[in-house]
Design an enzyme around this catalytic site. Sequence first.
Site, PDB file in Angstrom:
ATOM      1  CB  SER A 132     -41.260 -17.804  12.297  1.00 28.75           C
ATOM      2  OG  SER A 132     -40.447 -18.575  13.261  1.00 28.75           O
ATOM      3  CE1 TYR A 150     -40.295 -21.085   8.198  1.00 31.32           C
ATOM      4  CE2 TYR A 150     -39.328 -20.484  10.040  1.00 31.32           C
ATOM      5  CZ  TYR A 150     -40.472 -20.768   9.419  1.00 31.32           C
ATOM      6  OH  TYR A 150     -41.636 -20.673  10.352  1.00 31.32           O
TER       7      TYR A 150
END
Length: 248
Positions: free
Chosen positions: A140, A154
């Site tokens: 990501s 995350y």
Amino acid sequence: MRKNIVITGASSGLGEEMARQFAAKGRNLGLCARRTDRLEALKAELEKQYPDIKVSIKALDVNDHDQVFEVIKAFKAEFGQLDRMIVNAGMGKGAGIGKGYFAANKMTAETNYIAAMAQCEAAMEIFREQNNGHLVTISSMSAIRGMPGAMTSYASSKAALVALTEGIRADVMRKPIAVSCIMPGYIRSELNEKVKDTPYMVDTVPGVKAMVKQIEKEVGSAYVPWWPWAPLGYVMKRLPLKWLRYLL
């Protein structure tokens, strides 16, 4: 051409759309996820639209590490050779550290990093034995910097995945095994479907098309879509931390 491709987390979101786009390219697919009803529907759709490809589905909870090895080995046995493994399964639950949500933060970290390591390990055992293959991890853009609030666990788990992937790449640089890390920006999926008014969000199909393009090139790493995420990535690495939260 990487003919036989395994995708984890293929029952929804980016994994489901990657399956559709690779099927359109004539690839055989090994699709796995926990929600087998979704996989059954996807398999029926793809085989009807592309009757010349083979689509195999298997139930998989990536946090069951023994099952990860069993399922990846089963796909290899079924296809005869595993050409590409896309480590896509992940999650984004969590809250700011110290706010009483350790269980959710722990689950995100374990799914996005420890479970990803298990998938990489299982695939690389096969690729080393074959002396060929392509490992792909889906990280990501949030991996570039530490993120506040619900993004902290995350982002850190995705940063760990970037480092893991780079280490694997360094380890096999002199072998005919490719290793890629794809870092998507905001691409609409089930993971973020409830997020509203997010800047730079792109729809699922064009976003995944950009991912597939870079996967097919077998790049070492890539920000996708290139615009605006490559320029933003440059800025994110250098922006003072107190300003970072206002950029994204």
